[in-house]
Scaffold this motif. Structure first.
Motif, PDB file in Angstrom:
ATOM      1  N   ASP A  61       0.809  -1.218   0.000  1.00 53.54           N
ATOM      2  CA  ASP A  61       0.000   0.000   0.000  1.00 53.54           C
ATOM      3  C   ASP A  61       0.842   1.268   0.000  1.00 53.54           C
ATOM      4  N   GLY A  62       2.144   1.151   0.180  1.00 56.74           N
ATOM      5  CA  GLY A  62       3.013   2.313   0.030  1.00 56.74           C
ATOM      6  C   GLY A  62       2.993   2.845  -1.389  1.00 56.74           C
ATOM      7  N   ILE A  63       2.630   1.998  -2.327  1.00 59.03           N
ATOM      8  CA  ILE A  63       2.460   2.404  -3.721  1.00 59.03           C
ATOM      9  C   ILE A  63       0.992   2.686  -4.010  1.00 59.03           C
ATOM     10  N   SER A  64       0.120   1.773  -3.624  1.00 63.43           N
ATOM     11  CA  SER A  64      -1.300   1.918  -3.988  1.00 63.43           C
ATOM     12  C   SER A  64      -1.996   3.095  -3.311  1.00 63.43           C
ATOM     13  N   LYS A  65      -1.443   3.603  -2.214  1.00 64.46           N
ATOM     14  CA  LYS A  65      -2.046   4.778  -1.564  1.00 64.46           C
ATOM     15  C   LYS A  65      -1.735   6.081  -2.299  1.00 64.46           C
ATOM     16  N   VAL A  66      -0.703   6.069  -3.158  1.00 66.86           N
ATOM     17  CA  VAL A  66      -0.303   7.318  -3.800  1.00 66.86           C
ATOM     18  C   VAL A  66      -0.491   7.327  -5.319  1.00 66.86           C
ATOM     19  N   MET A  67      -0.916   6.183  -5.900  1.00 69.59           N
ATOM     20  CA  MET A  67      -1.192   6.171  -7.343  1.00 69.59           C
ATOM     21  C   MET A  67      -2.222   5.092  -7.655  1.00 69.59           C
TER      22      MET A  67
END
Length: 110
Positions: A61-67
């Motif tokens: 979610d470090g990726i999915s929360k920002v893109m």
């Protein structure tokens, strides 16, 4: 996130998620006093990979929360090398000030 093609990369930042401000998430699973704050149900999704699948992205979610998923796919498709694609997704998440742990695997088929 779904869609990708080969490679593995991980980048862990220094921040640690905590449960009720007390323990790091990974340490709180066995703590009976924190059971009320923990969701023990895994998030599972079956995805069929067939001859039309070109790319698969597995990301934290470090990726999915920002893109969005589509943005991640668009970035990954810019690279033939899946390791470079995964690294670029991490770089992009950091540029977008991700505050979560960031892990990413990109797999290319074909």
């Amino acid at each position: 996130m779904i869609e990708s093609k080969g490679g593995f990369v991980t980048n862990r930042r220094g921040d640690v998620a905590r449960v009720n401000g007390i323990l790091a998430v990974s340490r709180s699973f066995g703590d009976k006093d924190l059971k009320a704050f923990m969701n023990r149900e895994p998030d599972i999704k079956d995805v069929e990979i067939d001859s039309h699948t070109e790319i698969f992205i597995l990301a934290s979610d470090g990726i999915s929360k920002v893109m969005s998923n589509q943005k991640a796919v668009d970035i990954a498709f810019k690279f033939k090398d899946p390791k470079k694609a995964a690294k670029q997704l991490i770089v992009e998440a950091l540029k977008r000030n991700s505050k979560d742990d960031i892990s990413c695997i990109v797999v290319r088929f074909g």
